[in-house]
Scaffold this active site. Structure first.
Site, mmCIF file in Angstrom:
data_model
loop_
_atom_site.group_PDB
_atom_site.id
_atom_site.type_symbol
_atom_site.label_atom_id
_atom_site.label_comp_id
_atom_site.label_asym_id
_atom_site.label_seq_id
_atom_site.Cartn_x
_atom_site.Cartn_y
_atom_site.Cartn_z
ATOM 1 N N ARG A 11 15.728 0.295 23.457
ATOM 2 C CA ARG A 11 14.885 1.381 22.468
ATOM 3 C C ARG A 11 14.809 0.703 20.993
ATOM 4 O O ARG A 11 13.622 0.722 20.301
ATOM 5 C CB ARG A 11 15.556 2.745 22.398
ATOM 6 C CG ARG A 11 14.753 3.670 21.553
ATOM 7 C CD ARG A 11 15.606 4.894 21.243
ATOM 8 N NE ARG A 11 16.563 4.525 20.244
ATOM 9 C CZ ARG A 11 16.350 4.663 18.941
ATOM 10 N NH1 ARG A 11 15.426 4.475 18.540
ATOM 11 N NH2 ARG A 11 17.426 4.425 18.376
ATOM 12 N N ALA A 25 -0.857 -4.958 11.755
ATOM 13 C CA ALA A 25 -2.121 -4.516 11.793
ATOM 14 C C ALA A 25 -2.531 -4.272 10.339
ATOM 15 O O ALA A 25 -3.481 -4.151 9.720
ATOM 16 C CB ALA A 25 -1.999 -3.371 12.810
ATOM 17 N N ALA A 26 -1.761 -3.588 9.486
ATOM 18 C CA ALA A 26 -1.859 -3.158 8.200
ATOM 19 C C ALA A 26 -2.244 -4.424 7.372
ATOM 20 O O ALA A 26 -3.144 -4.169 6.430
ATOM 21 C CB ALA A 26 -0.518 -2.275 7.435
ATOM 22 N N GLU A 30 -5.873 -4.003 6.093
ATOM 23 C CA GLU A 30 -5.912 -3.173 4.809
ATOM 24 C C GLU A 30 -5.681 -3.967 3.565
ATOM 25 O O GLU A 30 -4.479 -4.692 3.394
ATOM 26 C CB GLU A 30 -4.868 -2.021 5.003
ATOM 27 C CG GLU A 30 -4.725 -1.135 6.081
ATOM 28 C CD GLU A 30 -6.066 -0.313 6.049
ATOM 29 O OE1 GLU A 30 -6.666 -0.078 4.745
ATOM 30 O OE2 GLU A 30 -6.818 0.194 7.016
ATOM 31 N N ARG A 34 -2.286 -5.702 1.693
ATOM 32 C CA ARG A 34 -1.881 -7.238 1.600
ATOM 33 C C ARG A 34 -1.772 -7.303 -0.058
ATOM 34 O O ARG A 34 -0.634 -8.008 -0.237
ATOM 35 C CB ARG A 34 -3.264 -7.903 1.930
ATOM 36 C CG ARG A 34 -3.261 -8.178 3.353
ATOM 37 C CD ARG A 34 -4.512 -9.322 3.600
ATOM 38 N NE ARG A 34 -5.790 -8.863 3.063
ATOM 39 C CZ ARG A 34 -6.752 -8.267 3.819
ATOM 40 N NH1 ARG A 34 -6.359 -7.462 5.056
ATOM 41 N NH2 ARG A 34 -7.880 -7.903 3.336
ATOM 42 N N GLU A 71 1.781 3.509 1.396
ATOM 43 C CA GLU A 71 0.451 2.781 1.672
ATOM 44 C C GLU A 71 0.494 2.767 3.308
ATOM 45 O O GLU A 71 -0.859 2.758 4.033
ATOM 46 C CB GLU A 71 0.559 1.295 1.135
ATOM 47 C CG GLU A 71 -0.872 0.663 1.432
ATOM 48 C CD GLU A 71 -1.987 1.307 0.720
ATOM 49 O OE1 GLU A 71 -3.095 1.514 1.514
ATOM 50 O OE2 GLU A 71 -2.141 1.504 -0.460
ATOM 51 N N GLN A 88 -19.049 13.058 8.464
ATOM 52 C CA GLN A 88 -18.612 13.871 7.432
ATOM 53 C C GLN A 88 -18.139 15.148 7.514
ATOM 54 O O GLN A 88 -18.475 15.908 8.281
ATOM 55 C CB GLN A 88 -19.612 13.736 6.365
ATOM 56 C CG GLN A 88 -20.081 12.291 5.636
ATOM 57 C CD GLN A 88 -19.230 11.703 5.033
ATOM 58 O OE1 GLN A 88 -18.195 12.316 4.222
ATOM 59 N NE2 GLN A 88 -19.105 10.407 5.182
ATOM 60 N N ASP A 97 -8.395 11.781 0.957
ATOM 61 C CA ASP A 97 -8.179 12.025 -0.434
ATOM 62 C C ASP A 97 -6.544 12.247 -0.836
ATOM 63 O O ASP A 97 -6.311 11.613 -1.622
ATOM 64 C CB ASP A 97 -9.030 12.987 -1.023
ATOM 65 C CG ASP A 97 -10.479 12.708 -1.005
ATOM 66 O OD1 ASP A 97 -10.955 11.481 -1.019
ATOM 67 O OD2 ASP A 97 -11.259 13.696 -1.210
ATOM 68 N N LEU A 118 13.457 -1.374 -17.411
ATOM 69 C CA LEU A 118 13.165 -2.675 -17.978
ATOM 70 C C LEU A 118 13.070 -2.366 -19.739
ATOM 71 O O LEU A 118 13.043 -3.336 -20.439
ATOM 72 C CB LEU A 118 12.055 -3.607 -17.628
ATOM 73 C CG LEU A 118 12.427 -3.868 -16.351
ATOM 74 C CD1 LEU A 118 11.023 -4.859 -15.919
ATOM 75 C CD2 LEU A 118 13.662 -4.594 -16.200
#
Length: 119
Positions: A11, A25-26, A30, A34, A71, A88, A97, A118
């Protein structure tokens, strides 16, 4: 599939493979992901150098990892909405959104953490 029947090490290995496939895939699909990966790769050494102790280093790096997590979730929401249809619809727009807003909050978190640690 609610339950695959896999247990133990099998598993874990399969879950790791699915996670790697999702990250891959991301990265491939996307642009924002990156960019955030590259920021992470540049900022982690900086965090290790600038953080004075383990807590500061963890906060700096953790804020960046949280941004990547958000993300990924936003990209997943967008993929599911796009899969359902291209027409839409107010709920589709709202979902996208809200995902975008979550990413913005995560970016504000990164900036805040880095500024507070910092300064």
């Amino acid at each position: 599939m609610a339950y695959s029947g896999n247990k133990g090490l099998t598993r874990l290995i399969k879950a790791g493979c699915y996670s790697w496939a999702g990250a891959k895939a991301a990265y491939q699909n996307e642009e924002a992901f990156r960019q955030e990966v590259w920021v992470l790769l540049l900022a982690v050494p900086l965090a290790l150098w600038l953080g004075e102790d383990g807590v500061e280093k963890s906060l700096l790096i953790g804020s960046l990892l949280l941004l990547l997590m958000v993300e990924l979730l936003n990209s997943a929401i967008e993929a599911v909405v796009d899969r359902i249809g291209t027409e839409q619809h107010p709920l589709s727009g709202r979902a996208k959104d809200m995902g975008s807003a979550a990413v913005t909050v995560a970016v504000v978190n990164v900036i805040s953490v880095w500024l507070f640690v910092l300064s």
